[in-house]
Design a protein around this motif. Structure first.
Motif, mmCIF file in Angstrom:
data_model
loop_
_atom_site.group_PDB
_atom_site.id
_atom_site.type_symbol
_atom_site.label_atom_id
_atom_site.label_comp_id
_atom_site.label_asym_id
_atom_site.label_seq_id
_atom_site.Cartn_x
_atom_site.Cartn_y
_atom_site.Cartn_z
ATOM 1 N N ARG A 1 0.874 -1.173 0.000
ATOM 2 C CA ARG A 1 0.000 0.000 0.000
ATOM 3 C C ARG A 1 0.905 1.214 0.000
ATOM 4 O O ARG A 1 1.768 1.361 0.859
ATOM 5 C CB ARG A 1 -0.906 0.021 1.235
ATOM 6 N N SER A 2 0.715 2.064 -0.988
ATOM 7 C CA SER A 2 1.547 3.260 -1.169
ATOM 8 C C SER A 2 3.027 2.898 -1.043
ATOM 9 O O SER A 2 3.718 3.330 -0.116
ATOM 10 C CB SER A 2 1.174 4.330 -0.143
ATOM 11 N N PRO A 3 3.537 2.063 -1.969
ATOM 12 C CA PRO A 3 4.908 1.574 -1.853
ATOM 13 C C PRO A 3 5.948 2.689 -1.881
ATOM 14 O O PRO A 3 5.789 3.677 -2.580
ATOM 15 C CB PRO A 3 5.081 0.645 -3.048
ATOM 16 N N THR A 4 6.981 2.499 -1.097
ATOM 17 C CA THR A 4 8.096 3.436 -1.055
ATOM 18 C C THR A 4 9.168 2.953 -2.029
ATOM 19 O O THR A 4 9.131 1.823 -2.507
ATOM 20 C CB THR A 4 8.691 3.517 0.363
ATOM 21 N N PHE A 5 10.133 3.804 -2.308
ATOM 22 C CA PHE A 5 11.215 3.464 -3.218
ATOM 23 C C PHE A 5 11.958 2.229 -2.697
ATOM 24 O O PHE A 5 12.359 2.180 -1.546
ATOM 25 C CB PHE A 5 12.187 4.646 -3.348
ATOM 26 N N GLY A 6 12.142 1.243 -3.541
ATOM 27 C CA GLY A 6 12.889 0.047 -3.179
ATOM 28 C C GLY A 6 12.084 -1.023 -2.451
ATOM 29 O O GLY A 6 12.593 -2.108 -2.198
ATOM 30 N N GLU A 7 10.816 -0.724 -2.110
ATOM 31 C CA GLU A 7 10.024 -1.700 -1.349
ATOM 32 C C GLU A 7 9.756 -2.965 -2.162
ATOM 33 O O GLU A 7 9.831 -4.070 -1.625
ATOM 34 C CB GLU A 7 8.706 -1.075 -0.895
ATOM 35 N N SER A 8 9.465 -2.815 -3.441
ATOM 36 C CA SER A 8 9.217 -3.994 -4.290
ATOM 37 C C SER A 8 10.445 -4.893 -4.335
ATOM 38 O O SER A 8 10.328 -6.118 -4.218
ATOM 39 C CB SER A 8 8.838 -3.569 -5.698
ATOM 40 N N ASP A 9 11.618 -4.290 -4.496
ATOM 41 C CA ASP A 9 12.863 -5.066 -4.519
ATOM 42 C C ASP A 9 13.085 -5.767 -3.188
ATOM 43 O O ASP A 9 13.513 -6.920 -3.142
ATOM 44 C CB ASP A 9 14.055 -4.173 -4.835
ATOM 45 N N GLN B 1 10.691 -8.751 -2.984
ATOM 46 C CA GLN B 1 11.139 -9.810 -3.894
ATOM 47 C C GLN B 1 12.368 -10.526 -3.339
ATOM 48 O O GLN B 1 12.478 -11.744 -3.435
ATOM 49 C CB GLN B 1 11.436 -9.239 -5.278
ATOM 50 N N SER B 2 13.291 -9.787 -2.741
ATOM 51 C CA SER B 2 14.483 -10.391 -2.132
ATOM 52 C C SER B 2 14.089 -11.278 -0.962
ATOM 53 O O SER B 2 14.655 -12.354 -0.782
ATOM 54 C CB SER B 2 15.451 -9.341 -1.599
ATOM 55 N N TYR B 3 13.137 -10.805 -0.186
ATOM 56 C CA TYR B 3 12.675 -11.604 0.961
ATOM 57 C C TYR B 3 12.108 -12.940 0.483
ATOM 58 O O TYR B 3 12.440 -13.995 1.009
ATOM 59 C CB TYR B 3 11.631 -10.824 1.769
ATOM 60 N N VAL B 4 11.244 -12.886 -0.521
ATOM 61 C CA VAL B 4 10.645 -14.117 -1.044
ATOM 62 C C VAL B 4 11.724 -15.027 -1.632
ATOM 63 O O VAL B 4 11.717 -16.240 -1.416
ATOM 64 C CB VAL B 4 9.548 -13.801 -2.091
ATOM 65 N N ALA B 5 12.666 -14.450 -2.356
ATOM 66 C CA ALA B 5 13.746 -15.239 -2.962
ATOM 67 C C ALA B 5 14.598 -15.938 -1.901
ATOM 68 O O ALA B 5 15.175 -17.001 -2.165
ATOM 69 C CB ALA B 5 14.611 -14.353 -3.845
ATOM 70 N N SER B 6 14.670 -15.372 -0.701
ATOM 71 C CA SER B 6 15.481 -15.969 0.371
ATOM 72 C C SER B 6 14.782 -17.144 1.050
ATOM 73 O O SER B 6 15.402 -17.863 1.833
ATOM 74 C CB SER B 6 15.831 -14.905 1.415
ATOM 75 N N GLN B 7 13.512 -17.345 0.750
ATOM 76 C CA GLN B 7 12.747 -18.433 1.366
ATOM 77 C C GLN B 7 12.740 -19.645 0.436
ATOM 78 O O GLN B 7 12.392 -19.520 -0.731
ATOM 79 C CB GLN B 7 11.305 -17.990 1.641
ATOM 80 N N PRO B 8 13.098 -20.817 0.942
ATOM 81 C CA PRO B 8 13.136 -21.990 0.068
ATOM 82 C C PRO B 8 11.746 -22.346 -0.466
ATOM 83 O O PRO B 8 10.780 -22.356 0.285
ATOM 84 C CB PRO B 8 13.692 -23.101 0.957
#
Length: 169
Positions: free
Chosen positions: A30-38, A41-48
């Motif tokens: 909600r109302s994303p800040t700069f870099g929030e999407s990245d 995505q990094s968080y999800v990528a770190s999860q097996p």
């Protein structure tokens, strides 16, 4: 005579490896800040075995639940298309405690785990995360009860002021 390993009816006694199951993840902002999407995505990528199945965002207010992006996430949860909902902070779901409690109740009752990427303790897949959901529910109930009492007091005071008015005589 063909070799036995070509015969589809003669299988080896070794069981086939189980099919790999991926965890279907919805990202909500909600109302994303700069870099929030990245960051998400990094968080999800770190999860097996986690794979992003849905990306959704809203640029409007968090004071209402009638946001198109949030409604897409809820529809995916209701239809069983996601296993985990990832947000940066839990307050991205709603600004009001009552709405947040209702959302968390609905989503978790559908078997969807809610995870805050920036606040690792806020994960409904853990006992502590479920405890926090219960605390949010309790606070929402206290706020709701307090609001009812305030409304009754205002109505009573208004009625008393009308009764004491010189025009009422």
């Amino acid at each position: 005579m063909p070799p036995t390993d070509c015969d589809p009816h003669s299988r080896s006694s070794v069981a086939d490896p189980p099919a790999r199951r991926f965890v279907r993840v919805a990202l909500y902002q909600r109302s994303p800040t700069f870099g929030e999407s990245d960051f998400l995505q990094s968080y999800v990528a770190s999860q097996p075995d986690w794979r992003i199945a849905l990306r959704s965002r809203d640029d409007g207010s968090g004071a209402t639940l009638k946001r198109p992006g949030l409604q897409r996430v809820l529809a995916a949860a209701r239809s069983g298309n996601i296993d985990v909902l990832v947000v940066k902070h839990i307050y991205n779901l709603s600004r009001t405690t009552r709405h947040l409690a209702d959302l968390l109740d609905e989503v978790t009752s559908l078997g969807v785990r809610v995870v805050s990427a920036a606040d690792p303790g806020l994960d409904t897949g853990s006992p502590f995360g479920l405890f926090l959901v219960r605390v949010v529910n309790a606070v929402a109930e206290i706020e709701y009860t307090g609001a009812l009492v305030d409304r009754r007091d205002r109505l009573r005071r208004k009625q008393e002021s009308v009764d004491e008015s010189p025009l009422a005589s």
